[in-house]
Scaffold this motif. Sequence first.
Motif, PDB file in Angstrom:
ATOM      1  N   PRO A 132      -2.284  -4.979  -1.405  1.00  0.00           N
ATOM      2  CA  PRO A 132      -1.505  -4.103  -2.286  1.00  0.00           C
ATOM      3  C   PRO A 132      -0.457  -3.267  -1.573  1.00  0.00           C
ATOM      4  N   ALA A 133      -0.598  -3.068  -0.280  1.00  0.00           N
ATOM      5  CA  ALA A 133       0.353  -2.224   0.445  1.00  0.00           C
ATOM      6  C   ALA A 133       1.389  -3.023   1.225  1.00  0.00           C
ATOM      7  N   TRP A 134       0.998  -4.128   1.824  1.00  0.00           N
ATOM      8  CA  TRP A 134       1.957  -4.892   2.630  1.00  0.00           C
ATOM      9  C   TRP A 134       1.833  -6.398   2.410  1.00  0.00           C
ATOM     10  N   GLY A 135       1.569  -6.757   1.173  1.00  0.00           N
ATOM     11  CA  GLY A 135       1.488  -8.172   0.829  1.00  0.00           C
ATOM     12  C   GLY A 135       2.817  -8.745   0.379  1.00  0.00           C
ATOM     13  N   TYR A 136       2.732  -9.843  -0.368  1.00  0.00           N
ATOM     14  CA  TYR A 136       3.920 -10.598  -0.778  1.00  0.00           C
ATOM     15  C   TYR A 136       4.927  -9.745  -1.549  1.00  0.00           C
ATOM     16  N   SER A 137       4.447  -8.912  -2.482  1.00  0.00           N
ATOM     17  CA  SER A 137       5.372  -8.109  -3.289  1.00  0.00           C
ATOM     18  C   SER A 137       6.174  -7.150  -2.427  1.00  0.00           C
ATOM     19  N   HIS A 138       5.570  -6.644  -1.374  1.00  0.00           N
ATOM     20  CA  HIS A 138       6.286  -5.772  -0.431  1.00  0.00           C
ATOM     21  C   HIS A 138       7.415  -6.543   0.247  1.00  0.00           C
TER      22      HIS A 138
ATOM     23  N   ARG B 130      10.316  -6.922  -2.175  1.00  0.00           N
ATOM     24  CA  ARG B 130      11.089  -5.677  -2.295  1.00  0.00           C
ATOM     25  C   ARG B 130      11.949  -5.441  -1.062  1.00  0.00           C
ATOM     26  N   ASP B 131      11.398  -5.674   0.117  1.00  0.00           N
ATOM     27  CA  ASP B 131      12.171  -5.455   1.346  1.00  0.00           C
ATOM     28  C   ASP B 131      13.424  -6.331   1.373  1.00  0.00           C
ATOM     29  N   TYR B 132      13.265  -7.586   0.999  1.00  0.00           N
ATOM     30  CA  TYR B 132      14.408  -8.499   1.005  1.00  0.00           C
ATOM     31  C   TYR B 132      15.481  -8.029   0.028  1.00  0.00           C
ATOM     32  N   ALA B 133      15.074  -7.693  -1.188  1.00  0.00           N
ATOM     33  CA  ALA B 133      16.044  -7.267  -2.206  1.00  0.00           C
ATOM     34  C   ALA B 133      16.719  -5.963  -1.808  1.00  0.00           C
ATOM     35  N   LEU B 134      15.951  -5.007  -1.299  1.00  0.00           N
ATOM     36  CA  LEU B 134      16.525  -3.717  -0.941  1.00  0.00           C
ATOM     37  C   LEU B 134      17.435  -3.834   0.277  1.00  0.00           C
TER      38      LEU B 134
ATOM     39  N   PHE C  58      10.301 -12.040   4.525  1.00  0.00           N
ATOM     40  CA  PHE C  58       9.095 -12.626   3.949  1.00  0.00           C
ATOM     41  C   PHE C  58       7.971 -12.820   4.967  1.00  0.00           C
ATOM     42  N   LEU C  59       8.299 -12.773   6.257  1.00  0.00           N
ATOM     43  CA  LEU C  59       7.273 -13.028   7.273  1.00  0.00           C
ATOM     44  C   LEU C  59       6.972 -11.822   8.159  1.00  0.00           C
ATOM     45  N   HIS C  60       7.638 -10.691   7.949  1.00  0.00           N
ATOM     46  CA  HIS C  60       7.566  -9.604   8.941  1.00  0.00           C
ATOM     47  C   HIS C  60       6.172  -9.007   9.101  1.00  0.00           C
ATOM     48  N   ASP C  61       5.326  -9.067   8.080  1.00  0.00           N
ATOM     49  CA  ASP C  61       3.983  -8.486   8.190  1.00  0.00           C
ATOM     50  C   ASP C  61       2.898  -9.526   8.387  1.00  0.00           C
ATOM     51  N   ILE C  62       3.249 -10.686   8.884  1.00  0.00           N
ATOM     52  CA  ILE C  62       2.278 -11.766   9.046  1.00  0.00           C
ATOM     53  C   ILE C  62       1.090 -11.339   9.901  1.00  0.00           C
ATOM     54  N   ALA C  63       1.331 -10.505  10.912  1.00  0.00           N
ATOM     55  CA  ALA C  63       0.249 -10.125  11.818  1.00  0.00           C
ATOM     56  C   ALA C  63      -0.654  -9.040  11.237  1.00  0.00           C
ATOM     57  N   ALA C  64      -0.438  -8.677   9.992  1.00  0.00           N
ATOM     58  CA  ALA C  64      -1.371  -7.789   9.303  1.00  0.00           C
ATOM     59  C   ALA C  64      -2.483  -8.588   8.628  1.00  0.00           C
ATOM     60  N   PHE C  65      -2.426  -9.909   8.763  1.00  0.00           N
ATOM     61  CA  PHE C  65      -3.378 -10.783   8.085  1.00  0.00           C
ATOM     62  C   PHE C  65      -4.039 -11.732   9.080  1.00  0.00           C
ATOM     63  N   PRO C  66      -5.331 -12.049   8.853  1.00  0.00           N
ATOM     64  CA  PRO C  66      -5.957 -13.095   9.671  1.00  0.00           C
ATOM     65  C   PRO C  66      -5.385 -14.442   9.284  1.00  0.00           C
ATOM     66  N   PRO C  67      -5.300 -15.378  10.194  1.00  0.00           N
ATOM     67  CA  PRO C  67      -5.803 -15.332  11.573  1.00  0.00           C
ATOM     68  C   PRO C  67      -4.772 -14.849  12.588  1.00  0.00           C
ATOM     69  N   TRP C  68      -3.681 -14.291  12.125  1.00  0.00           N
ATOM     70  CA  TRP C  68      -2.610 -13.912  13.045  1.00  0.00           C
ATOM     71  C   TRP C  68      -2.752 -12.509  13.618  1.00  0.00           C
TER      72      TRP C  68
ATOM     73  N   ALA D  75      14.983  -0.897   4.782  1.00  0.00           N
ATOM     74  CA  ALA D  75      14.295  -1.251   3.539  1.00  0.00           C
ATOM     75  C   ALA D  75      12.800  -1.042   3.679  1.00  0.00           C
ATOM     76  N   ASP D  76      12.256  -1.424   4.816  1.00  0.00           N
ATOM     77  CA  ASP D  76      10.830  -1.274   5.053  1.00  0.00           C
ATOM     78  C   ASP D  76      10.446   0.203   5.102  1.00  0.00           C
ATOM     79  N   ALA D  77      11.289   1.025   5.716  1.00  0.00           N
ATOM     80  CA  ALA D  77      11.021   2.463   5.784  1.00  0.00           C
ATOM     81  C   ALA D  77      11.062   3.089   4.393  1.00  0.00           C
ATOM     82  N   LEU D  78      12.074   2.764   3.617  1.00  0.00           N
ATOM     83  CA  LEU D  78      12.212   3.341   2.278  1.00  0.00           C
ATOM     84  C   LEU D  78      11.058   2.944   1.371  1.00  0.00           C
ATOM     85  N   ASP D  79      10.441   1.806   1.642  1.00  0.00           N
ATOM     86  CA  ASP D  79       9.323   1.358   0.818  1.00  0.00           C
ATOM     87  C   ASP D  79       8.065   2.186   1.064  1.00  0.00           C
ATOM     88  N   TRP D  80       8.082   3.059   2.086  1.00  0.00           N
ATOM     89  CA  TRP D  80       6.986   3.993   2.316  1.00  0.00           C
ATOM     90  C   TRP D  80       7.210   5.311   1.579  1.00  0.00           C
ATOM     91  N   LEU D  81       8.362   5.481   0.958  1.00  0.00           N
ATOM     92  CA  LEU D  81       8.695   6.733   0.277  1.00  0.00           C
ATOM     93  C   LEU D  81       8.763   6.512  -1.229  1.00  0.00           C
TER      94      LEU D  81
END
Length: 233
Positions: A54-60, A63-67, A89-99, A155-161
């Motif tokens: 919910p915080a850094w999945g696909y929908s995030h 949003r990052d790409y569009a913003l 679309f791939l920037h948070d890949i290492a937040a998920f197993p097995p990466w 875009a990634d920073a603004l998505d935290w606000l």
Amino acid sequence: MSTGATARGAVGLALLLASVIGFTARSSAAQPPAVPADWHTAVRKFAAEHFKHPAWGYSHSVRDYALARSLAATDHVKLDDDVLFAASFLHDIAAFPPWENEKLDHSDVGADAVVKILQDSGFPASKIDAVQGAIRTHMFYRDPVSREALYLHDADALDWLGAIGVARIIALADPLGGSPDGPAVVKMLDENLEKVPGRVLSPAGRAEVPGRKAELQEFLANLRRESDNLAAL
């Protein structure tokens, strides 16, 4: 062999060839040769299938790409959309197993992990380094160098606000009362409010900060007022 027999044989051969050619043509029409899928489709599908959070999945990523595109357009900055798309679309890949690797920053781990994925998708090999650079510096505490890295970073920073930042952090609370609990996620929001706004670097990104900062401030003020300064949270 008589002339008539020869003629009949020739006609028969011609009919046979016509039949074979017709069958081949019909078969080809029914089964067109496979065409490799566009790499955009492969990358987006990969993200949608593997990044569920919910915080850094696909929908995030969406949003990052569009913003990022919107901010760059406002600043009249032309980006390499191939690089931005893949990095977004791939920037948070290492937040998920097995990466994932909890001992290292997920930005650095992710930058290394995407190489094979991009190669397998048919992504232009000459642009992989640029994608890695954008992923490596996407977090607000990193310093982007390229244009694509800058606008993904902002875009990634603004998505935290703003309201979306609140939704992302609140989603991290353990519904069973474990860690993080309500006060802990409020602390995360306080930290984002303190640390993130000053790290938005582009002109268009900075213009977005006041509104999103005010939304977050208002939410936190109301929450404290309605929860006896978090004592009843």
